[in-house]
Design a protein around this motif. Structure first.
Motif, PDB file in Angstrom:
ATOM      1  N   ALA A   1     104.285  31.819  44.830  1.00  0.00           N
ATOM      2  CA  ALA A   1     103.466  32.409  43.772  1.00  0.00           C
ATOM      3  C   ALA A   1     102.017  32.159  44.167  1.00  0.00           C
TER       4      ALA A   1
ATOM      5  N   GLU B   1     100.216  36.618  41.356  1.00  0.00           N
ATOM      6  CA  GLU B   1     101.516  37.198  41.708  1.00  0.00           C
ATOM      7  C   GLU B   1     102.590  36.126  41.658  1.00  0.00           C
ATOM      8  N   VAL B   2     103.675  36.443  40.985  1.00  0.00           N
ATOM      9  CA  VAL B   2     104.855  35.575  40.980  1.00  0.00           C
ATOM     10  C   VAL B   2     106.017  36.437  41.449  1.00  0.00           C
TER      11      VAL B   2
ATOM     12  N   ALA C   1     109.428  38.260  41.831  1.00  0.00           N
ATOM     13  CA  ALA C   1     110.319  38.710  40.750  1.00  0.00           C
ATOM     14  C   ALA C   1     111.449  37.722  40.483  1.00  0.00           C
ATOM     15  N   GLU C   2     111.975  37.109  41.536  1.00  0.00           N
ATOM     16  CA  GLU C   2     113.103  36.183  41.338  1.00  0.00           C
ATOM     17  C   GLU C   2     112.693  34.905  40.606  1.00  0.00           C
TER      18      GLU C   2
ATOM     19  N   ASN D   1     110.384  35.056  37.956  1.00  0.00           N
ATOM     20  CA  ASN D   1     109.876  35.426  36.636  1.00  0.00           C
ATOM     21  C   ASN D   1     110.629  34.710  35.523  1.00  0.00           C
ATOM     22  N   GLY D   2     109.899  34.382  34.460  1.00  0.00           N
ATOM     23  CA  GLY D   2     110.510  33.787  33.283  1.00  0.00           C
ATOM     24  C   GLY D   2     110.795  32.300  33.384  1.00  0.00           C
ATOM     25  N   ARG D   3     110.289  31.648  34.427  1.00  0.00           N
ATOM     26  CA  ARG D   3     110.557  30.216  34.617  1.00  0.00           C
ATOM     27  C   ARG D   3     109.303  29.353  34.463  1.00  0.00           C
TER      28      ARG D   3
ATOM     29  N   GLY E   1     104.188  30.860  36.912  1.00  0.00           N
ATOM     30  CA  GLY E   1     102.804  31.308  36.831  1.00  0.00           C
ATOM     31  C   GLY E   1     101.939  30.314  36.084  1.00  0.00           C
TER      32      GLY E   1
ATOM     33  N   PHE F   1      96.341  37.388  33.435  1.00  0.00           N
ATOM     34  CA  PHE F   1      97.201  36.218  33.259  1.00  0.00           C
ATOM     35  C   PHE F   1      96.369  34.942  33.137  1.00  0.00           C
TER      36      PHE F   1
END
Length: 111
Positions: free
Chosen positions: A43, A60-61, A63-64, A66-68, A71, A95
């Motif tokens: 990231a 940029e993070v 896609a795999e 994301n949500g963790r 970022g 962000f």
């Protein structure tokens, strides 16, 4: 690269274990970005430097990841490094802007 964060790095074996997250955020001055490596996926928060000011332009993070919260960990580490360097922040990146809004302890860094 300049290391920001924990003094010791995880071994390659540790980094390949599922769910292993390192808290190390690195400032890659060659590429003008802060980086957080998670199991080989990086990231990054890109920036531009001017005297006394750092402008965050893009985050940029992968896609795999994301949500963790990757970022947020990245930006927290980057802002801690910026504070240590005595710089002020311009958050062109939405962000980074939102992170500072949600975390008033970083409001003093705004240029």
């Amino acid at each position: 690269m300049v290391e920001i964060g924990a003094a010791d790095r995880h071994s390659a074996d540790d980094m390949t274990k599922e769910g292993c997250v390192t808290d190390d955020v690195y400032q890659n001055t060659d590429d003008n970005r802060f980086e957080l490596d998670i199991n080989g996926a990086v990231a990054a928060a890109y920036y531009e430097l001017a005297p006394g000011v750092i402008t965050f332009t893009h985050t940029e993070v992968p896609a795999e990841l994301n949500g963790r919260g990757i970022g947020s960990k990245l930006i927290k580490g980057a802002l801690d490094a910026v504070r240590a360097q005595g710089l002020k922040v311009v958050a062109k990146c939405p962000f980074v802007h939102a992170y500072i809004e949600k975390h008033p302890e970083y409001a003093d860094l705004r240029a």
